[in-house]
Design a protein around this motif. Sequence first.
Motif, PDB file in Angstrom:
ATOM      1  N   SER A 160      33.986 -38.369  -4.706  1.00  0.00           N
ATOM      2  CA  SER A 160      34.482 -39.601  -5.207  1.00  0.00           C
ATOM      3  C   SER A 160      34.276 -39.813  -6.542  1.00  0.00           C
ATOM      4  CB  SER A 160      33.502 -40.642  -4.320  1.00  0.00           C
ATOM      5  OG  SER A 160      33.759 -40.710  -2.851  1.00  0.00           O
ATOM      6  N   TYR A 161      33.375 -39.013  -7.032  1.00  0.00           N
ATOM      7  CA  TYR A 161      32.854 -38.978  -8.558  1.00  0.00           C
ATOM      8  C   TYR A 161      33.167 -37.793  -9.442  1.00  0.00           C
ATOM      9  CZ  TYR A 161      30.683 -43.130  -6.435  1.00  0.00           C
ATOM     10  OH  TYR A 161      30.362 -44.204  -5.892  1.00  0.00           O
ATOM     11  N   ARG A 162      34.168 -37.218  -9.343  1.00  0.00           N
ATOM     12  CA  ARG A 162      34.372 -36.064 -10.049  1.00  0.00           C
ATOM     13  C   ARG A 162      34.512 -36.324 -11.431  1.00  0.00           C
ATOM     14  NH1 ARG A 162      36.655 -31.268  -8.356  1.00  0.00           N
ATOM     15  NH2 ARG A 162      37.154 -32.107  -6.484  1.00  0.00           N
ATOM     16  N   HIS A 163      35.003 -37.227 -11.912  1.00  0.00           N
ATOM     17  CA  HIS A 163      34.993 -37.580 -13.410  1.00  0.00           C
ATOM     18  C   HIS A 163      33.660 -38.166 -13.911  1.00  0.00           C
ATOM     19  CE1 HIS A 163      39.198 -38.364 -12.368  1.00  0.00           C
ATOM     20  NE2 HIS A 163      39.513 -37.958 -13.459  1.00  0.00           N
ATOM     21  N   ILE A 164      32.929 -38.420 -13.021  1.00  0.00           N
ATOM     22  CA  ILE A 164      31.582 -38.905 -13.644  1.00  0.00           C
ATOM     23  C   ILE A 164      30.785 -37.496 -13.469  1.00  0.00           C
ATOM     24  CG2 ILE A 164      29.238 -39.899 -12.591  1.00  0.00           C
ATOM     25  CD1 ILE A 164      31.099 -42.435 -11.651  1.00  0.00           C
ATOM     26  N   MET A 165      31.179 -36.785 -12.714  1.00  0.00           N
ATOM     27  CA  MET A 165      30.152 -35.238 -12.757  1.00  0.00           C
ATOM     28  C   MET A 165      30.723 -34.658 -14.078  1.00  0.00           C
ATOM     29  SD  MET A 165      28.181 -32.972 -12.134  1.00  0.00           S
ATOM     30  CE  MET A 165      28.121 -31.131 -12.592  1.00  0.00           C
ATOM     31  N   GLN A 166      32.094 -34.876 -14.607  1.00  0.00           N
ATOM     32  CA  GLN A 166      32.360 -34.110 -15.690  1.00  0.00           C
ATOM     33  C   GLN A 166      31.867 -35.053 -17.018  1.00  0.00           C
ATOM     34  OE1 GLN A 166      36.833 -34.939 -15.291  1.00  0.00           O
ATOM     35  NE2 GLN A 166      37.095 -32.719 -14.547  1.00  0.00           N
ATOM     36  N   MET A 167      31.639 -36.337 -16.860  1.00  0.00           N
ATOM     37  CA  MET A 167      31.109 -37.315 -18.004  1.00  0.00           C
ATOM     38  C   MET A 167      29.584 -36.733 -18.200  1.00  0.00           C
ATOM     39  SD  MET A 167      29.679 -41.114 -17.733  1.00  0.00           S
ATOM     40  CE  MET A 167      28.181 -40.379 -16.525  1.00  0.00           C
ATOM     41  N   MET A 168      28.883 -36.307 -17.094  1.00  0.00           N
ATOM     42  CA  MET A 168      27.761 -35.886 -17.015  1.00  0.00           C
ATOM     43  C   MET A 168      27.544 -34.578 -17.770  1.00  0.00           C
ATOM     44  SD  MET A 168      26.204 -37.534 -13.477  1.00  0.00           S
ATOM     45  CE  MET A 168      24.499 -37.181 -13.540  1.00  0.00           C
ATOM     46  N   ALA A 169      28.351 -33.631 -17.410  1.00  0.00           N
ATOM     47  CA  ALA A 169      28.473 -32.266 -18.087  1.00  0.00           C
ATOM     48  C   ALA A 169      28.544 -32.488 -19.463  1.00  0.00           C
ATOM     49  CB  ALA A 169      29.375 -31.430 -17.305  1.00  0.00           C
ATOM     50  N   GLN A 170      29.521 -33.394 -19.883  1.00  0.00           N
ATOM     51  CA  GLN A 170      30.022 -33.482 -21.417  1.00  0.00           C
ATOM     52  C   GLN A 170      28.961 -34.245 -22.085  1.00  0.00           C
ATOM     53  OE1 GLN A 170      32.270 -32.267 -22.448  1.00  0.00           O
ATOM     54  NE2 GLN A 170      34.370 -33.003 -22.236  1.00  0.00           N
ATOM     55  N   SER A 171      27.819 -35.061 -21.555  1.00  0.00           N
ATOM     56  CA  SER A 171      26.936 -35.509 -22.220  1.00  0.00           C
ATOM     57  C   SER A 171      25.546 -34.978 -22.027  1.00  0.00           C
ATOM     58  CB  SER A 171      26.543 -37.027 -21.525  1.00  0.00           C
ATOM     59  OG  SER A 171      26.113 -36.773 -20.096  1.00  0.00           O
ATOM     60  N   PHE A 172      25.498 -33.754 -21.445  1.00  0.00           N
ATOM     61  CA  PHE A 172      24.097 -33.120 -21.267  1.00  0.00           C
ATOM     62  C   PHE A 172      23.784 -32.418 -22.575  1.00  0.00           C
ATOM     63  CE2 PHE A 172      21.197 -30.010 -19.944  1.00  0.00           C
ATOM     64  CZ  PHE A 172      20.607 -30.183 -18.629  1.00  0.00           C
ATOM     65  N   ARG A 173      22.402 -32.817 -22.977  1.00  0.00           N
ATOM     66  CA  ARG A 173      21.819 -31.966 -24.050  1.00  0.00           C
ATOM     67  C   ARG A 173      20.542 -31.437 -23.569  1.00  0.00           C
ATOM     68  NH1 ARG A 173      21.916 -37.502 -26.111  1.00  0.00           N
ATOM     69  NH2 ARG A 173      22.950 -37.666 -23.818  1.00  0.00           N
ATOM     70  N   PRO A 174      20.156 -30.020 -23.585  1.00  0.00           N
ATOM     71  CA  PRO A 174      19.077 -29.309 -23.043  1.00  0.00           C
ATOM     72  C   PRO A 174      17.824 -29.968 -23.892  1.00  0.00           C
ATOM     73  CG  PRO A 174      20.746 -27.704 -23.410  1.00  0.00           C
ATOM     74  CD  PRO A 174      21.428 -29.093 -24.071  1.00  0.00           C
ATOM     75  N   GLY A 175      17.930 -30.301 -25.306  1.00  0.00           N
ATOM     76  CA  GLY A 175      16.760 -30.777 -25.712  1.00  0.00           C
ATOM     77  C   GLY A 175      17.180 -31.712 -26.988  1.00  0.00           C
ATOM     78  N   ARG A 176      16.509 -31.908 -27.947  1.00  0.00           N
ATOM     79  CA  ARG A 176      17.061 -32.698 -29.082  1.00  0.00           C
ATOM     80  C   ARG A 176      18.370 -32.295 -29.714  1.00  0.00           C
ATOM     81  NH1 ARG A 176      14.437 -36.741 -31.666  1.00  0.00           N
ATOM     82  NH2 ARG A 176      12.479 -36.223 -30.494  1.00  0.00           N
ATOM     83  N   VAL A 177      19.242 -33.254 -29.551  1.00  0.00           N
ATOM     84  CA  VAL A 177      20.582 -32.958 -30.372  1.00  0.00           C
ATOM     85  C   VAL A 177      20.782 -34.151 -31.391  1.00  0.00           C
ATOM     86  CG1 VAL A 177      23.045 -32.585 -30.047  1.00  0.00           C
ATOM     87  CG2 VAL A 177      21.330 -31.510 -28.653  1.00  0.00           C
ATOM     88  N   ASN A 178      21.037 -33.910 -32.727  1.00  0.00           N
ATOM     89  CA  ASN A 178      21.180 -34.922 -33.515  1.00  0.00           C
ATOM     90  C   ASN A 178      22.658 -35.259 -33.775  1.00  0.00           C
ATOM     91  OD1 ASN A 178      18.353 -35.498 -34.047  1.00  0.00           O
ATOM     92  ND2 ASN A 178      18.290 -33.818 -35.241  1.00  0.00           N
ATOM     93  N   LEU A 179      23.569 -34.435 -33.004  1.00  0.00           N
ATOM     94  CA  LEU A 179      24.927 -34.713 -33.632  1.00  0.00           C
ATOM     95  C   LEU A 179      25.458 -36.119 -32.810  1.00  0.00           C
ATOM     96  CD1 LEU A 179      27.485 -33.318 -34.477  1.00  0.00           C
ATOM     97  CD2 LEU A 179      27.974 -32.661 -32.046  1.00  0.00           C
ATOM     98  N   ALA A 180      25.937 -36.706 -33.682  1.00  0.00           N
ATOM     99  CA  ALA A 180      26.533 -38.058 -33.139  1.00  0.00           C
ATOM    100  C   ALA A 180      28.249 -37.940 -32.687  1.00  0.00           C
ATOM    101  CB  ALA A 180      26.679 -39.187 -34.432  1.00  0.00           C
TER     102      ALA A 180
END
Length: 216
Positions: A160-180
Amino acid sequence: LTDAEEEAFGTDPATWDTEKDGYYDGQEVFNLYNPIGMAPVRLIDSGTISEYVNPVFGYSVYYPKGWTVAAVDAESRQVVITAANGDYVEVRALAKLPTEDFNAWFARNIKDQNVTDLLQATNRFEVQGWKRRDDLVAYFMGANEGFVVIYHPLSGGPVSYRHIMQMMAQSFRPGRVNLALPEQPILPGTAAAVTTTPVTTTATVVTTTSAATSTP
């Protein structure tokens, strides 16, 4: 977007572009922009998304408001983010040896999959990762841990939430990322373009539209 995702983001299931800014609602979610706010608005500013920051390992990930977040263990190595229908996304932190690259870490920790079946990808925060071809599993490497993000449909039912899973992968940062996140271009001929001067709109579209509006 699925009907369940339309509800999560407050979009109109009767149209592909809720706010008429020229972008598909699903395309905006994938690229971390707001499908219910006139471009340029980032998804994190939409009021429909929260950001989880793991208190031990420091990784960050977006998830829909209304979903619940819970650590399974005291060290927060296994975290589950659960939708109202029971589907959930699991994030696991698995230790990485100092000399291990992704292939060695994967071979040691992931026993039921082959690394050659994965696709390498860079997300919207320019974090390199690997994903399964169905977009339901993603991997990221941190300094001392590797992270697995896994979508679990309830009882093996429909996704039901394939696009939300994609969103989560697109937003994942393993640590501090300062890129806007880059500002979303305003497309000419849309309602959003009315409030923008022609010179500014043209320059923005010419220089950035190709990269910002394309999806894998």
